[in-house]
Design a protein around this motif. Structure first.
Motif, PDB file in Angstrom:
ATOM      1  N   VAL A   1      46.898  43.909  31.320  1.00 25.14           N
ATOM      2  CA  VAL A   1      47.860  44.043  32.685  1.00 25.14           C
ATOM      3  C   VAL A   1      46.799  44.514  33.542  1.00 25.14           C
ATOM      4  O   VAL A   1      45.767  44.761  34.466  1.00 25.14           O
ATOM      5  CB  VAL A   1      48.860  44.975  32.868  1.00 25.14           C
ATOM      6  CG1 VAL A   1      49.477  45.008  34.253  1.00 25.14           C
ATOM      7  CG2 VAL A   1      50.223  43.570  32.310  1.00 25.14           C
ATOM      8  N   ILE A   2      45.981  46.048  33.362  1.00 22.31           N
ATOM      9  CA  ILE A   2      45.395  46.915  33.863  1.00 22.31           C
ATOM     10  C   ILE A   2      43.789  46.386  34.110  1.00 22.31           C
ATOM     11  O   ILE A   2      43.065  46.096  35.018  1.00 22.31           O
ATOM     12  CB  ILE A   2      45.244  48.502  32.675  1.00 22.31           C
ATOM     13  CG1 ILE A   2      46.795  49.481  32.907  1.00 22.31           C
ATOM     14  CG2 ILE A   2      44.406  49.130  33.660  1.00 22.31           C
ATOM     15  CD1 ILE A   2      46.709  50.565  32.365  1.00 22.31           C
ATOM     16  N   TRP A   3      43.407  45.581  33.024  1.00 16.96           N
ATOM     17  CA  TRP A   3      42.077  44.724  33.283  1.00 16.96           C
ATOM     18  C   TRP A   3      42.249  43.851  34.409  1.00 16.96           C
ATOM     19  O   TRP A   3      41.030  43.691  35.103  1.00 16.96           O
ATOM     20  CB  TRP A   3      41.600  44.536  31.862  1.00 16.96           C
ATOM     21  CG  TRP A   3      40.446  43.877  32.001  1.00 16.96           C
ATOM     22  CD1 TRP A   3      39.446  44.364  31.701  1.00 16.96           C
ATOM     23  CD2 TRP A   3      40.220  42.704  31.848  1.00 16.96           C
ATOM     24  NE1 TRP A   3      38.636  43.079  31.905  1.00 16.96           N
ATOM     25  CE2 TRP A   3      38.736  41.664  31.808  1.00 16.96           C
ATOM     26  CE3 TRP A   3      40.889  41.620  31.750  1.00 16.96           C
ATOM     27  CZ2 TRP A   3      38.379  40.926  32.323  1.00 16.96           C
ATOM     28  CZ3 TRP A   3      40.630  39.967  31.770  1.00 16.96           C
ATOM     29  CH2 TRP A   3      38.661  39.500  32.095  1.00 16.96           C
ATOM     30  N   ALA A   4      43.430  43.566  34.318  1.00 13.84           N
ATOM     31  CA  ALA A   4      43.468  41.716  35.432  1.00 13.84           C
ATOM     32  C   ALA A   4      43.750  42.384  36.920  1.00 13.84           C
ATOM     33  O   ALA A   4      42.924  41.624  37.145  1.00 13.84           O
ATOM     34  CB  ALA A   4      44.968  40.727  34.834  1.00 13.84           C
ATOM     35  N   LYS A   5      44.377  43.833  36.840  1.00 15.44           N
ATOM     36  CA  LYS A   5      44.602  44.070  37.725  1.00 15.44           C
ATOM     37  C   LYS A   5      43.457  44.833  38.756  1.00 15.44           C
ATOM     38  O   LYS A   5      43.077  44.548  40.146  1.00 15.44           O
ATOM     39  CB  LYS A   5      45.699  45.209  38.237  1.00 15.44           C
ATOM     40  CG  LYS A   5      46.920  44.870  38.032  1.00 15.44           C
ATOM     41  CD  LYS A   5      47.787  45.970  38.435  1.00 15.44           C
ATOM     42  CE  LYS A   5      49.239  44.888  37.928  1.00 15.44           C
ATOM     43  NZ  LYS A   5      50.457  45.837  38.219  1.00 15.44           N
ATOM     44  N   GLN A   6      42.656  45.108  38.087  1.00 15.04           N
ATOM     45  CA  GLN A   6      41.161  45.599  38.215  1.00 15.04           C
ATOM     46  C   GLN A   6      39.952  44.833  38.638  1.00 15.04           C
ATOM     47  O   GLN A   6      39.287  45.267  39.860  1.00 15.04           O
ATOM     48  CB  GLN A   6      40.672  46.305  37.000  1.00 15.04           C
ATOM     49  CG  GLN A   6      41.428  47.806  37.254  1.00 15.04           C
ATOM     50  CD  GLN A   6      40.630  48.298  35.405  1.00 15.04           C
ATOM     51  OE1 GLN A   6      39.608  47.730  34.741  1.00 15.04           O
ATOM     52  NE2 GLN A   6      40.788  49.836  35.255  1.00 15.04           N
ATOM     53  N   ILE A   7      40.630  43.629  38.423  1.00 10.63           N
ATOM     54  CA  ILE A   7      39.507  42.504  38.480  1.00 10.63           C
ATOM     55  C   ILE A   7      39.707  42.244  40.194  1.00 10.63           C
ATOM     56  O   ILE A   7      38.712  41.668  40.390  1.00 10.63           O
ATOM     57  CB  ILE A   7      39.295  41.563  37.642  1.00 10.63           C
ATOM     58  CG1 ILE A   7      38.739  41.667  36.150  1.00 10.63           C
ATOM     59  CG2 ILE A   7      39.156  40.052  37.906  1.00 10.63           C
ATOM     60  CD1 ILE A   7      38.681  41.259  35.214  1.00 10.63           C
ATOM     61  N   MET A   8      41.470  41.681  39.919  1.00 16.73           N
ATOM     62  CA  MET A   8      42.156  41.559  41.474  1.00 16.73           C
ATOM     63  C   MET A   8      41.675  42.461  42.462  1.00 16.73           C
ATOM     64  O   MET A   8      41.496  41.894  43.580  1.00 16.73           O
ATOM     65  CB  MET A   8      43.238  40.974  41.170  1.00 16.73           C
ATOM     66  CG  MET A   8      43.570  39.968  39.990  1.00 16.73           C
ATOM     67  SD  MET A   8      45.287  39.656  39.331  1.00 16.73           S
ATOM     68  CE  MET A   8      45.942  38.904  41.188  1.00 16.73           C
ATOM     69  N   ALA A   9      41.340  43.160  42.188  1.00 16.37           N
ATOM     70  CA  ALA A   9      41.459  44.582  43.262  1.00 16.37           C
ATOM     71  C   ALA A   9      39.275  44.591  43.624  1.00 16.37           C
ATOM     72  O   ALA A   9      39.643  44.794  45.118  1.00 16.37           O
ATOM     73  CB  ALA A   9      41.607  45.824  42.823  1.00 16.37           C
ATOM     74  N   ASP A  10      38.767  44.013  42.660  1.00 12.22           N
ATOM     75  CA  ASP A  10      37.195  44.287  43.116  1.00 12.22           C
ATOM     76  C   ASP A  10      36.953  41.968  43.478  1.00 12.22           C
ATOM     77  O   ASP A  10      37.435  41.828  42.564  1.00 12.22           O
ATOM     78  CB  ASP A  10      36.411  44.169  41.759  1.00 12.22           C
ATOM     79  CG  ASP A  10      35.037  43.583  42.458  1.00 12.22           C
ATOM     80  OD1 ASP A  10      34.539  44.032  43.360  1.00 12.22           O
ATOM     81  OD2 ASP A  10      34.268  44.237  41.341  1.00 12.22           O
ATOM     82  N   PRO A  11      37.031  42.231  45.124  1.00  8.63           N
ATOM     83  CA  PRO A  11      36.421  41.435  46.067  1.00  8.63           C
ATOM     84  C   PRO A  11      35.429  40.418  44.861  1.00  8.63           C
ATOM     85  O   PRO A  11      35.596  38.807  45.277  1.00  8.63           O
ATOM     86  CB  PRO A  11      36.049  41.016  47.181  1.00  8.63           C
ATOM     87  CG  PRO A  11      36.737  42.317  47.135  1.00  8.63           C
ATOM     88  CD  PRO A  11      36.565  43.638  45.673  1.00  8.63           C
ATOM     89  N   ARG A  12      34.226  40.973  44.402  1.00  7.70           N
ATOM     90  CA  ARG A  12      33.151  39.806  44.193  1.00  7.70           C
ATOM     91  C   ARG A  12      34.141  39.130  42.833  1.00  7.70           C
ATOM     92  O   ARG A  12      33.833  38.286  42.604  1.00  7.70           O
ATOM     93  CB  ARG A  12      31.761  40.839  43.528  1.00  7.70           C
ATOM     94  CG  ARG A  12      31.544  41.218  44.953  1.00  7.70           C
ATOM     95  CD  ARG A  12      29.859  41.642  45.132  1.00  7.70           C
ATOM     96  NE  ARG A  12      30.471  42.300  43.535  1.00  7.70           N
ATOM     97  CZ  ARG A  12      29.555  43.988  43.299  1.00  7.70           C
ATOM     98  NH1 ARG A  12      28.123  43.215  43.633  1.00  7.70           N
ATOM     99  NH2 ARG A  12      29.113  44.601  42.260  1.00  7.70           N
ATOM    100  N   ARG A  13      34.334  40.066  41.810  1.00 12.17           N
ATOM    101  CA  ARG A  13      35.033  39.619  40.312  1.00 12.17           C
ATOM    102  C   ARG A  13      35.579  38.672  40.199  1.00 12.17           C
ATOM    103  O   ARG A  13      35.884  37.628  40.005  1.00 12.17           O
ATOM    104  CB  ARG A  13      35.204  40.927  39.701  1.00 12.17           C
ATOM    105  CG  ARG A  13      33.724  42.152  38.786  1.00 12.17           C
ATOM    106  CD  ARG A  13      34.079  43.620  38.406  1.00 12.17           C
ATOM    107  NE  ARG A  13      35.011  42.871  37.056  1.00 12.17           N
ATOM    108  CZ  ARG A  13      35.636  43.726  36.452  1.00 12.17           C
ATOM    109  NH1 ARG A  13      35.992  44.728  36.715  1.00 12.17           N
ATOM    110  NH2 ARG A  13      35.922  43.583  35.326  1.00 12.17           N
ATOM    111  N   LYS A  14      37.100  38.854  41.998  1.00 10.64           N
ATOM    112  CA  LYS A  14      37.405  37.824  41.059  1.00 10.64           C
ATOM    113  C   LYS A  14      37.855  36.726  42.221  1.00 10.64           C
ATOM    114  O   LYS A  14      38.026  35.242  41.678  1.00 10.64           O
ATOM    115  CB  LYS A  14      38.768  38.407  43.055  1.00 10.64           C
ATOM    116  CG  LYS A  14      40.059  37.784  43.091  1.00 10.64           C
ATOM    117  CD  LYS A  14      40.775  38.415  44.625  1.00 10.64           C
ATOM    118  CE  LYS A  14      42.371  37.143  44.698  1.00 10.64           C
ATOM    119  NZ  LYS A  14      42.840  38.053  45.709  1.00 10.64           N
ATOM    120  N   ALA A  15      36.323  36.959  43.186  1.00  9.00           N
ATOM    121  CA  ALA A  15      36.019  35.328  43.640  1.00  9.00           C
ATOM    122  C   ALA A  15      35.076  34.474  42.126  1.00  9.00           C
ATOM    123  O   ALA A  15      35.042  33.348  41.652  1.00  9.00           O
ATOM    124  CB  ALA A  15      34.888  35.551  44.367  1.00  9.00           C
TER     125      ALA A  15
END
Length: 95
Positions: free
Chosen positions: A57-71
């Motif tokens: 969950v922590i890892w997923a939230k970190q990725i979703m908070a970073d626009p480049r990684r999320k895209a």
């Protein structure tokens, strides 16, 4: 624990209501107090699974908070798939 007869009103009830749990069983409707597992320690395997899920969950939230990684991850999704659920699942499968 109390048992209720099935009526039009009670047959629609189930779940948690304050500190009472309402369950549908084949013998009727059961009303019981809410289980308290706060003093019972979790087995080691269950504790490890819970910790791994927390990390996911922590890892997923970190990725979703970073626009480049999320895209980057959004580009890999199929229509109708959830980014959060996919990230959590990927973490659990790979770690």
């Amino acid at each position: 624990m109390a048992r209720l007869k099935k009526t039009a009103i009670t047959s629609a009830l189930s779940g948690l209501l304050g500190d009472l749990v309402i369950r549908q069983t084949r013998n009727g409707i059961v009303v019981a107090s809410r289980p308290n597992r706060s003093k019972k320690p979790m087995p080691r395997g269950q504790r490890q699974s819970c910790n791994r899920f927390k990390e996911a969950v922590i890892w997923a939230k970190q990725i979703m908070a970073d626009p480049r990684r999320k895209a980057t991850h959004l580009a890999k999704l199929k229509k109708g798939e959830s980014l959060y659920r996919t990230l959590v699942g990927d973490y659990i499968k790979t770690h």
